[in-house]
Design an enzyme around this catalytic site. Structure first.
Site, PDB file in Angstrom:
ATOM      1  N   LYS A  96     -15.997   2.355   1.518  1.00 38.01           N
ATOM      2  CA  LYS A  96     -15.579   1.752   1.979  1.00 38.01           C
ATOM      3  C   LYS A  96     -15.807   1.637   3.481  1.00 38.01           C
ATOM      4  O   LYS A  96     -15.761   2.326   4.267  1.00 38.01           O
ATOM      5  CB  LYS A  96     -13.594   3.057   1.922  1.00 38.01           C
ATOM      6  N   GLY A 157      -1.800   0.364  10.323  1.00 40.52           N
ATOM      7  CA  GLY A 157      -1.337   1.770  10.782  1.00 40.52           C
ATOM      8  C   GLY A 157       0.145   0.426  11.515  1.00 40.52           C
ATOM      9  O   GLY A 157       1.268   1.475  12.340  1.00 40.52           O
ATOM     10  N   ALA A 184      -4.383  -1.533   3.873  1.00 44.32           N
ATOM     11  CA  ALA A 184      -3.556  -1.180   4.953  1.00 44.32           C
ATOM     12  C   ALA A 184      -2.897  -2.265   5.239  1.00 44.32           C
ATOM     13  O   ALA A 184      -2.220  -3.507   4.999  1.00 44.32           O
ATOM     14  CB  ALA A 184      -4.862  -2.303   6.752  1.00 44.32           C
ATOM     15  N   GLY A 185      -1.415  -1.395   6.233  1.00 45.62           N
ATOM     16  CA  GLY A 185      -0.016  -2.273   7.069  1.00 45.62           C
ATOM     17  C   GLY A 185       1.436  -1.633   6.684  1.00 45.62           C
ATOM     18  O   GLY A 185       2.068  -3.010   6.232  1.00 45.62           O
ATOM     19  N   ASN A 206      -2.262   4.804   3.821  1.00 46.72           N
ATOM     20  CA  ASN A 206      -2.225   6.218   4.697  1.00 46.72           C
ATOM     21  C   ASN A 206      -0.357   6.245   5.141  1.00 46.72           C
ATOM     22  O   ASN A 206      -0.379   7.266   4.979  1.00 46.72           O
ATOM     23  CB  ASN A 206      -3.320   6.557   5.412  1.00 46.72           C
ATOM     24  N   THR A 207      -0.913   5.241   6.440  1.00 48.03           N
ATOM     25  CA  THR A 207       0.396   6.208   7.403  1.00 48.03           C
ATOM     26  C   THR A 207       1.243   5.924   6.798  1.00 48.03           C
ATOM     27  O   THR A 207       2.337   6.957   7.739  1.00 48.03           O
ATOM     28  CB  THR A 207       0.044   4.478   8.886  1.00 48.03           C
TER      29      THR A 207
END
Lengths: 262, 65
Positions: A96, A157, A184-185, A206-207
């Protein structure tokens, strides 16, 4: 079926392994999400703490494929060296690829990203670039040999969701054969559904899961949200309309009078 | 000889990168290495001689997004 460089996966969710309250919650979240791919990183190892050795044992127990990232790299040179270390350490050609431009937005540095992608693809890496929705960058990444593009939805995040949905839609239209994964986001399961309804192939998170009050339940919620969005896309969404249209038949309406029709 | 390992100055008697990893207790550990910004494969550590100005990175698997 999610296709990544010739490999097929049932789950369309790729899950990060950072920020969980405990290793056990990470393990249970991975199981609840149904993911078959987790992202990992490389960090400096201390001879005394040997932190990485224990973490690797946990990842091996999960029985899933790993996708190493180059998180934190600021230049193509740093990202290339990190990818080369990751390939040896994790025994995979997957990477990645992240080249970060700015601390506040964590947005991709597209010039360095394309430079690194060219080098790594030539070295036999199977590159999954973290990019923006920019079409010209996407064209250069595909020309470099990337079979996967991973545009952001919003800053890493931030949990803002899709900041530029029309551009993500355009990217899908321009690259119908390329595997597209939003990375992301995202903050809510509904964001993942939106992504999948656009016809994207997958989502990397993830977050939103790790920092949820209950990461295990949130992992399950995201898995369902992805599935719902994908089914919606495959079923064919209707186009939005400016005006209302009755769904109940008008013909035969009781008390109907022609002079009431506007 | 004093070199930089993971950003910290360290005194070592190791002549090459493989000896250094052993001296630090990394024998058999899951690590990867770089010198002065360039990757050094495990099989090349023994033939990679160290110099006083070298900056070494020794990394291992970690959580990532």
């Amino acid at each position: 079926m999610l296709k990544l460089y010739g490999a097929n996966f049932t789950s369309r969710l790729l899950l990060g392994t950072a920020q969980y309250p405990s290793p056990d919650i990470l393990r249970r979240a991975v199981e609840a999400s149904g993911t078959e791919i987790v992202t990992v990183s490389l960090r400096r190892e201390s001879a005394r703490a040997r932190t990485g050795q224990g973490f690797w044992e946990l990842i091996e127990q999960l029985g899933v494929r790993v996708l190493p990232n180059t998180a934190g790299c600021r230049t193509a040179k740093e990202a290339i060296a990190t990818a080369q270390m990751a390939r040896e350490l994790f025994g995979t050609n997957w990477v990645k690829l992240e080249v970060i431009a700015n601390d506040d937005t964590l947005q991709p540095e597209l010039f360095g990203l394309v430079e690194a992608a060219n080098v790594l693809c030539a070295e036999g890496f199977e590159v999954l670039p973290y990019t923006t929705e920019d079409l010209s960058a996407a064209e250069r990444l595909v020309a470099a040999g990337c079979q996967v593009l991973m545009p952001w939805a919003s800053p890493i995040g931030s949990a803002r969701g899709l900041m530029n949905k029309p551009a993500l839609k355009t990217l899908r239209a321009y690259f119908p054969e390329t595997t597209l994964i939003v990375d992301a986001g995202l903050g809510a399961p509904s964001h993942a559904t939106e992504v999948m309804e656009l016809g994207y192939d997958g989502v990397l998170l993830n977050t939103a899961i790790a920092k949820a009050a209950d990461p295990v339940t949130m992992a399950s919620a995201f898995a369902k949200a992805l599935e719902a969005g994908r089914q919606g896309f495959e079923a064919g969404l209707i186009e939005p309309r400016d005006m209302g249209t009755p769904s109940t038949p008008v013909a035969g309406t009781p008390f109907f009078k022609i002079d009431r029709v506007s | 000889m004093q070199i930089l390992i993971n950003g910290e100055p360290v005194a070592t008697k190791a002549r090459n990168l493989d000896e250094l990893c052993g001296e630090l207790g990394f024998a058999g550990a899951k690590i990867a290495t770089a010198i002065n910004g360039s990757f050094v494969a495990a099989v090349k550590r023994a033939s990679t001689e160290l110099s006083p100005t070298d900056e070494i990175e020794i990394v291992s698997p970690r959580q990532g997004g």
